[in-house]
Design a protein around this motif. Sequence first.
Motif, PDB file in Angstrom:
ATOM      1  N   HIS A 167       0.826  -1.205   0.000  1.00 30.53           N
ATOM      2  CA  HIS A 167       0.000   0.000   0.000  1.00 30.53           C
ATOM      3  C   HIS A 167       0.865   1.261   0.000  1.00 30.53           C
ATOM      4  O   HIS A 167       0.594   2.211  -0.729  1.00 30.53           O
ATOM      5  CB  HIS A 167      -0.925  -0.004   1.222  1.00 30.53           C
ATOM      6  N   PHE A 188      -5.100   4.287  -2.669  1.00 31.34           N
ATOM      7  CA  PHE A 188      -4.075   3.377  -3.167  1.00 31.34           C
ATOM      8  C   PHE A 188      -3.196   4.033  -4.231  1.00 31.34           C
ATOM      9  O   PHE A 188      -2.552   3.345  -5.015  1.00 31.34           O
ATOM     10  CB  PHE A 188      -4.734   2.122  -3.751  1.00 31.34           C
ATOM     11  N   SER A 191       0.405   2.906  -4.142  1.00 34.05           N
ATOM     12  CA  SER A 191       0.634   1.465  -4.076  1.00 34.05           C
ATOM     13  C   SER A 191       1.414   0.979  -5.290  1.00 34.05           C
ATOM     14  O   SER A 191       1.389   1.582  -6.362  1.00 34.05           O
ATOM     15  CB  SER A 191      -0.703   0.721  -3.992  1.00 34.05           C
ATOM     16  N   ASP A 224       4.274  -1.856   5.256  1.00 33.71           N
ATOM     17  CA  ASP A 224       2.909  -1.450   5.603  1.00 33.71           C
ATOM     18  C   ASP A 224       2.613  -1.729   7.073  1.00 33.71           C
ATOM     19  O   ASP A 224       1.866  -0.981   7.725  1.00 33.71           O
ATOM     20  CB  ASP A 224       1.899  -2.199   4.738  1.00 33.71           C
TER      21      ASP A 224
END
Length: 602
Positions: A167, A188, A191, A224
């Motif tokens: 992420h 996102f 990401s 993350d």
Amino acid sequence: MARESSSDHTSGRDAFRTPISRFIVSSGAERPRVEQEYEPGSTIANRYLVDKTLGVGGMCTVYLVGDKTRKDRPVALKLVAGETNSVRIETFRNEFRILSHLEHENLIRVFDFGVLGADGGFYYTAEYIDGKDLREAAAGVPEETLVDYIVQACRGLEYVHSRGYIHYDVKSGNILVTGDGVVKLTDFGLSALAGRGLGKRIRGTPAYTSPEIIMMADVDARADLYSLGVTLYEIVAGTQPFRTRDLHDLFHKHVAEAPTPPRSVNPDVPEYLEQIILRLLAKNPADRFGSANAVIAELARFVEGEIELQPASSVEGYLRTPPLCGREKEMNQAAFALGQLGKGSGRHVVIEGVKGIGRTRLLREIFYSAQIEGYAAVFGRGSEPGLFSSLADSLKSFPQIESLDHPGSEGGEDGRSVPEGAAAAKSALPDALARIIAASEQTPVVICIDDLQDADTYSQKAIKRLSQLLATSSAPPLLLITSFRNDGGSPGTYAPGVLRLSLGPLDRGEIGEAVSRMFGQSRAPEIFVSRLADSTGGVPHAVVETVRMLVASGNITLVEGKWHFRGGVEVRGSLVAGRVLRLAGRRARRPSPQICPQPRAA
């Protein structure tokens, strides 16, 4: 953990002197001036009726809108306008691209991507989440509610990581909680696939960035988890673990300083939760939890009742949208066709194969790619009444299409043959199809039609006419992509130049990859993959449905990343993505305290 340095004499805080330009951040940047703000009652893209503005920040404005094609519920429309920075624009596209491949109850869902003319900006629509960010939602809640929020956030992260993504921007503001207590991971834009090098760029929000990202070391999903640790620390302690206005000093603290234990700041924090948070904040990724599921398992050791790693509703997300495997060649061919469309060259692409071979899935992937590229892309089904009228009406929503009038659209709806020559072919087109051609003469158009074998005779003949037109030297910039179920027969002959993508079964390696990636990166046993290949013939839908049927009985389970078969691999039982953690009640029952302080006023 080694750090790259330009001088052997660099030491201390100077070692973390990092140019701001290295950061790809999600917030804090100056927002560009927006040429047009949409007021309540106005319309975006001739399709979305603005109800109100939900938020403004960074490069985006988010509106609550009504969708004329989705009248059952409002949606959120995220709009980037007036932005010229190519990195930020790609970040916006990237967010939709990733979310279009993910489906889980703890992730936000996206619907459509669009472009507002040459300078109007970009937008995508998503489900509207009427809720609060995690820190606001957790303020003053009982301990078991906070644990539930953490577990749901971890379920969402586990799913994202199982699909191979990181992420890179986990923080309270990107974790929303609905009024019903459902946690949703959002934002996102930063990401990326795990294993994709960051180069000299740092992704994320500085206050939540892991040491390995700062040090430009290898990064995996545990980055993350570090950000989650910062988030949880902030929630229970009421302050971030490292606070300083100097970015370089902040980097130094992330990499070299131990955080103050949360209980030293807030004595009401349970000891077990403090230990979990401190482990998440370990400087070395190897000292953190190995996965988000491992965090859930650790919580389960101390909480009464049952906690499921992935309940049935979450498991369905793993099964409903398995990763696309074994179709790289076809996706590359489709990407080439989209590239040629941008140069003004149209054509007809046919996706054909037996039932369950993955025609619809591939068509959807191409459709999303067309949307992200900024083409006027519409999707229909062969069985849809008034198919071409519906497609033509959908094209009206694109602002770059001003008119669908076509001077030569005088053909009827009969099945007469197409006269020779492109001009004559246009004149023989039915009105709805002629309007689609008129749209393509204003901007490149992508028409996706699924299950063409279910279309009526009129639609079949119209497709044949359009295909013949696209085979001429003066074909308009229109990419027609149709899927056709070919159960052993032939879909018929096509005009010259039609690109036929004939889908075959997956081989054992591709089946193994698909099944393994359904439930994370744990490799499925070869003997199981072999039996699955033999029983399904490599048909993707059969593979997924077989696994789905195996889900309910619990004869096959994945426990802590290892495959377990009850009764051996011959069993016709159930594959379960997560196990129920049954807890013996490590602590005596007592009233659950409120352990999260109320957020302090800014």
